[in-house]
Scaffold this motif. Sequence first.
Motif, PDB file in Angstrom:
ATOM      1  N   PRO A  63       0.807  -1.229   0.000  1.00  0.00           N
ATOM      2  CA  PRO A  63       0.000   0.000   0.000  1.00  0.00           C
ATOM      3  C   PRO A  63       0.840   1.279   0.000  1.00  0.00           C
ATOM      4  O   PRO A  63       0.324   2.350  -0.308  1.00  0.00           O
ATOM      5  N   LEU A  64       2.123   1.162   0.298  1.00  0.00           N
ATOM      6  CA  LEU A  64       2.993   2.336   0.302  1.00  0.00           C
ATOM      7  C   LEU A  64       3.688   2.547  -1.045  1.00  0.00           C
ATOM      8  O   LEU A  64       4.427   3.509  -1.216  1.00  0.00           O
ATOM      9  N   SER A  65       3.439   1.657  -1.995  1.00  0.00           N
ATOM     10  CA  SER A  65       4.111   1.735  -3.293  1.00  0.00           C
ATOM     11  C   SER A  65       3.266   2.496  -4.299  1.00  0.00           C
ATOM     12  O   SER A  65       2.077   2.232  -4.454  1.00  0.00           O
ATOM     13  N   SER A  66       3.895   3.405  -5.017  1.00  0.00           N
ATOM     14  CA  SER A  66       3.204   4.104  -6.104  1.00  0.00           C
ATOM     15  C   SER A  66       3.418   3.387  -7.435  1.00  0.00           C
ATOM     16  O   SER A  66       2.845   3.767  -8.445  1.00  0.00           O
TER      17      SER A  66
ATOM     18  N   ILE B  87       3.967  -6.640  -1.832  1.00  0.00           N
ATOM     19  CA  ILE B  87       4.441  -6.677  -0.458  1.00  0.00           C
ATOM     20  C   ILE B  87       5.691  -7.553  -0.448  1.00  0.00           C
ATOM     21  O   ILE B  87       5.755  -8.564  -1.155  1.00  0.00           O
ATOM     22  N   ALA B  88       6.685  -7.180   0.326  1.00  0.00           N
ATOM     23  CA  ALA B  88       7.943  -7.943   0.388  1.00  0.00           C
ATOM     24  C   ALA B  88       7.657  -9.421   0.653  1.00  0.00           C
ATOM     25  O   ALA B  88       6.814  -9.760   1.476  1.00  0.00           O
TER      26      ALA B  88
END
Length: 193
Positions: free
Chosen positions: A111-114, A119-120
Amino acid sequence: VSGATSATALANFSRDVPALAPDFVIIQTGTNDVYTDVAIATTQSNITALIAASFAIGARVLLCTIPPRSDASATAARIAVANNLNAWIRYTAQTIPGVELCDVFSFFVNPLSSSNAYIANYCGSDNIHPAGKGAQAIAPSVQTAMAKLWRNTPSHNRFVHGITDSVAITAGNKQLVTNPLMQGTAGSTSGTV
């Protein structure tokens, strides 16, 4: 299937699916369409036709969003198209009776990726396909959606089929064995089918 598009899925449907007499058909297609610049309207038309073909053989549908992708081909324009396609898939699943949604994108994307990165540890080294850990993470969602579709279905022996162009289980084609949703642990298993 490497390189397969929604057009491939639609073209192969009548050959591969009706003979299995499935209660349910899982449709997840569009990733290769987006990243080879197929018009979104074409992908939507093909998915709509796949749903109709499923209904025509008496099957209900589990419709899946396309997963995130953050490899070199994931340009900003393609990411925008992928996000639009996923929005359409969500809407379609909500508006057609007999269709349930599994929003795999929401389970996989950071959710923090543009840039629509996974997810890792949820994706493989190609930044395209989910890893075993990611597939295990969505298993409860798949189970919940399938349970909704399963209601009022006559009870009889059921088998899970995976349609691929090749079903040989070799080092190069592990699609039938590297399937964490059907295993207790992630990763590959050895043996024969």
